[in-house]
Enzyme design. Structure first.
Site, PDB file in Angstrom:
ATOM      1  N   PHE A  79       1.053  -1.631  -0.351  1.00  0.00           N
ATOM      2  CA  PHE A  79      -0.085  -0.049  -0.101  1.00  0.00           C
ATOM      3  C   PHE A  79       0.953   1.453   0.224  1.00  0.00           C
ATOM      4  O   PHE A  79       1.715   1.406   0.538  1.00  0.00           O
ATOM      5  CB  PHE A  79      -1.073  -0.344   1.663  1.00  0.00           C
ATOM      6  CG  PHE A  79      -1.795   1.212   1.293  1.00  0.00           C
ATOM      7  CD1 PHE A  79      -3.432   1.099   0.131  1.00  0.00           C
ATOM      8  CD2 PHE A  79      -1.897   2.501   1.512  1.00  0.00           C
ATOM      9  CE1 PHE A  79      -3.775   2.327   0.619  1.00  0.00           C
ATOM     10  CE2 PHE A  79      -2.398   3.597   1.097  1.00  0.00           C
ATOM     11  CZ  PHE A  79      -4.001   3.462   0.778  1.00  0.00           C
ATOM     12  N   ASP A 106       9.182   2.752   1.766  1.00  0.00           N
ATOM     13  CA  ASP A 106       8.242   3.132   2.229  1.00  0.00           C
ATOM     14  C   ASP A 106       7.723   3.652   3.695  1.00  0.00           C
ATOM     15  O   ASP A 106       7.340   2.206   4.161  1.00  0.00           O
ATOM     16  CB  ASP A 106       6.965   3.231   1.341  1.00  0.00           C
ATOM     17  CG  ASP A 106       5.658   4.242   2.075  1.00  0.00           C
ATOM     18  OD1 ASP A 106       5.496   4.777   3.054  1.00  0.00           O
ATOM     19  OD2 ASP A 106       4.847   3.729   1.314  1.00  0.00           O
ATOM     20  N   LYS A 162       2.666  11.388   6.935  1.00  0.00           N
ATOM     21  CA  LYS A 162       1.072  10.652   8.451  1.00  0.00           C
ATOM     22  C   LYS A 162       2.120  11.284   9.602  1.00  0.00           C
ATOM     23  O   LYS A 162       1.654  12.606  10.057  1.00  0.00           O
ATOM     24  CB  LYS A 162       1.548   9.372   8.673  1.00  0.00           C
ATOM     25  CG  LYS A 162       0.715   8.682   7.739  1.00  0.00           C
ATOM     26  CD  LYS A 162      -0.313   7.405   7.919  1.00  0.00           C
ATOM     27  CE  LYS A 162      -0.894   6.319   7.133  1.00  0.00           C
ATOM     28  NZ  LYS A 162      -0.720   5.983   6.028  1.00  0.00           N
TER      29      LYS A 162
HETATM   30  C1  LIG Z   1      -0.694   6.306   4.483  1.00  0.00           C
HETATM   31  C2  LIG Z   1       0.450   5.783   3.468  1.00  0.00           C
HETATM   32  C3  LIG Z   1       0.916   6.154   2.301  1.00  0.00           C
HETATM   33  C4  LIG Z   1      -0.337   7.162   1.592  1.00  0.00           C
HETATM   34  O1  LIG Z   1      -0.677   7.797   2.365  1.00  0.00           O
HETATM   35  P1  LIG Z   1      -1.164   9.288   1.983  1.00  0.00           P
HETATM   36  O2  LIG Z   1      -1.352  10.417   3.244  1.00  0.00           O
HETATM   37  O3  LIG Z   1      -3.068   8.897   2.491  1.00  0.00           O
HETATM   38  O4  LIG Z   1      -1.403  10.105   0.575  1.00  0.00           O
HETATM   39  C5  LIG Z   1       1.719   5.217   1.349  1.00  0.00           C
HETATM   40  N1  LIG Z   1       2.714   4.655   1.919  1.00  0.00           N
HETATM   41  C6  LIG Z   1       2.237   3.814   3.547  1.00  0.00           C
HETATM   42  C7  LIG Z   1       2.274   2.988   3.595  1.00  0.00           C
HETATM   43  C8  LIG Z   1       0.805   3.842   4.236  1.00  0.00           C
HETATM   44  O5  LIG Z   1       0.698   3.690   5.205  1.00  0.00           O
END
Ligand SMILES: *Cc1c(COP(=O)(O)O)cnc(C)c1O
Length: 408
Positions: A147, A235, A264
């Site tokens: 994700f 990520d 986040k």
């Molecule tokens: C939440 C998330 C994203 C995307 O972040 P948004 O601020 O919702 O665009 C990307 N990578 C990971 C691992 C995430 O948990």
């Protein structure tokens, strides 16, 4: 202060949401009015312990006094400049974030998806301009169950039909291999060696259900990337910034990627702040006009993120996550295997998979008991309480969790 119970008002608000907002979410029946620390108060006065923490955007809880103070100070000075001009929070933010990450350069954006998009663009340009990859043939390796956000390019390499189906045509240039499978990754490198510019990896897969890869996997990704001169892009948008008991989840294997993607919690639960953090050699490929964002690196975002960085520098939140996370995993590990088939995760982060229970049904029961959590997939719930959670509150929440799953 007394709260008057007014369910008709919550019902009315939910009605407006149902009627006028697109149905791209299926929220639990809780309408939040205010929040502080680990607790939220709903319209009507019911209190709930927040054990989701905004998918880790609220690592420091709701309205942490240090973060609110930093935001308030900045609201009285300057809030938005655009990158057409420099401002006095920008350089310090970049320097401090680079320092926290042990890296050299920062490119700030707003949402996590934008940080991922930034990394895709930078990796491709880096490949073409410094690595001799034939033009428009770059390959980025990703993992099944990933994700990374919701843009058209990012969903192009999702393996979740809900995220992907009917949103094509898809962006080419991605190869997906099973998560945790070094043999499959090696095979992908053999098949595409001269065109692979990067491996994009979550050190722990959050949305997939807090999936921890087998030991040696991250180190293996690191060495395959180094051997093929491809970028290892971690990520850490959900796993980073204290969630797993260290600043970064990559630290579990002593791995240093070529770039971190952060988001986040970087915005302190106040404002969206994301970033790609990397070396001069990598981020240096961008020249003026080649990438940008109107809101990226704005003064309010930088001021809040600088306070987040200062808080993380104390090590206090990482330590709390490690210590309380051990307690949480001990408690969850004690649930009967006939009910809970697996508990994964690290620090104050757990994926709880049920043998037979439906995740959504458990979350509804939990909400009725005063605890907020969210299923990731059918039978898996993610628990990610704020790192500031009081020990007694955590025990209380875990007891309610036990009640919810054992009474089902
Ligand atoms: C939440 C998330 C994203 C995307 O972040 P948004 O601020 O919702 O665009 C990307 N990578 C990971 C691992 C995430 O948990």
């Amino acid at each position: 202060m007394t709260h008057t119970v007014d369910l008709s008002s919550a019902t009315e608000l939910s009605g407006l949401t149902g009627e006028y907002s697109a149905h791209n979410y299926h929220p639990l029946p809780v309408v939040v009015a205010s929040a502080e620390g680990s607790w939220v108060t709903a319209v009507g006065g019911q209190r709930y312990l927040d054990m989701l923490a905004g998918y880790s955007a609220l690592n420091f809880g709701h309205r942490h006094p240090r973060l609110i103070a930093a935001a308030t100070r900045q609201l009285g000075r300057a809030t938005l400049v655009s990158r057409a001009f420099d401002h006095d929070q920008f350089g310090p933010f970049c320097a401090e974030l680079a320092g926290l990450c042990g890296m050299e350069m920062v490119l700030p954006m707003n949402t996590g998806a934008e940080a991922v998009e930034t990394a895709i663009k930078v990796a491709r340009k880096w490949g073409y301009t410094t690595h001799g990859v034939p033009h428009d043939e770059a390959v980025i390796v990703v993992f099944d169950g990933n994700f990374h956000g919701r843009t058209t390019t990012i969903v192009s390499f999702s393996s979740d039909p809900d995220a992907k189906d009917d949103f094509g045509p898809y962006t080419p240039g991605f190869v997906s291999v099973p998560y945790g499978d070094l043999a499959a990754l090696t095979a992908a490198f053999d098949a595409h060696r001269d065109r692979i510019v990067a491996v994009l990896v979550e050190p722990i897969q959050g949305e997939a259900g807090v999936v921890v890869p087998p030991p040696g996997f991250l180190a293996g990704v690191r060495s395959l990337c180094s051997g093929a001169r491809a970028l290892m892009i971690a990520d850490e948008i959900q796993s980073g910034l204290g969630r797993v008991g260290t600043t970064f989840a990559c630290e579990a294997e002593g791995v240093v990627p070529d770039a971190y993607l952060l988001g986040k919690a970087l915005g302190g639960g106040i404002i969206p702040v994301s970033a790609m953090v990397s070396s001069r050699a990598v981020l240096g490929v961008l020249k003026p006009g080649q990438h940008g964002s109107t809101f990226g690196g704005n003064p309010l975002a930088c001021a809040v993120a600088r306070e987040v960085i200062a808080m993380l520098r104390t090590g206090e939140y990482q330590e709390r996550s490690a210590r309380l996370g051990t307690r949480m995993h001990e408690a969850l590990g004690g649930l009967p295997p006939s009910v809970v088939s697996s508990v994964t995760g690290r620090g104050l982060w757990a994926g709880v998979t049920f043998a037979a229970l439906d995740g959504r049904a458990v979350c509804e029961r939990l909400a009725a008991l005063g605890v907020l959590a969210k299923e990731t997939h059918g039978s898996t719930i993610r628990l990610a309480p704020p790192l500031v959670i009081e020990e007694d509150d955590l025990s209380w929440g875990l007891a309610r969790f036990t009640d919810a799953v054992l009474s089902a």
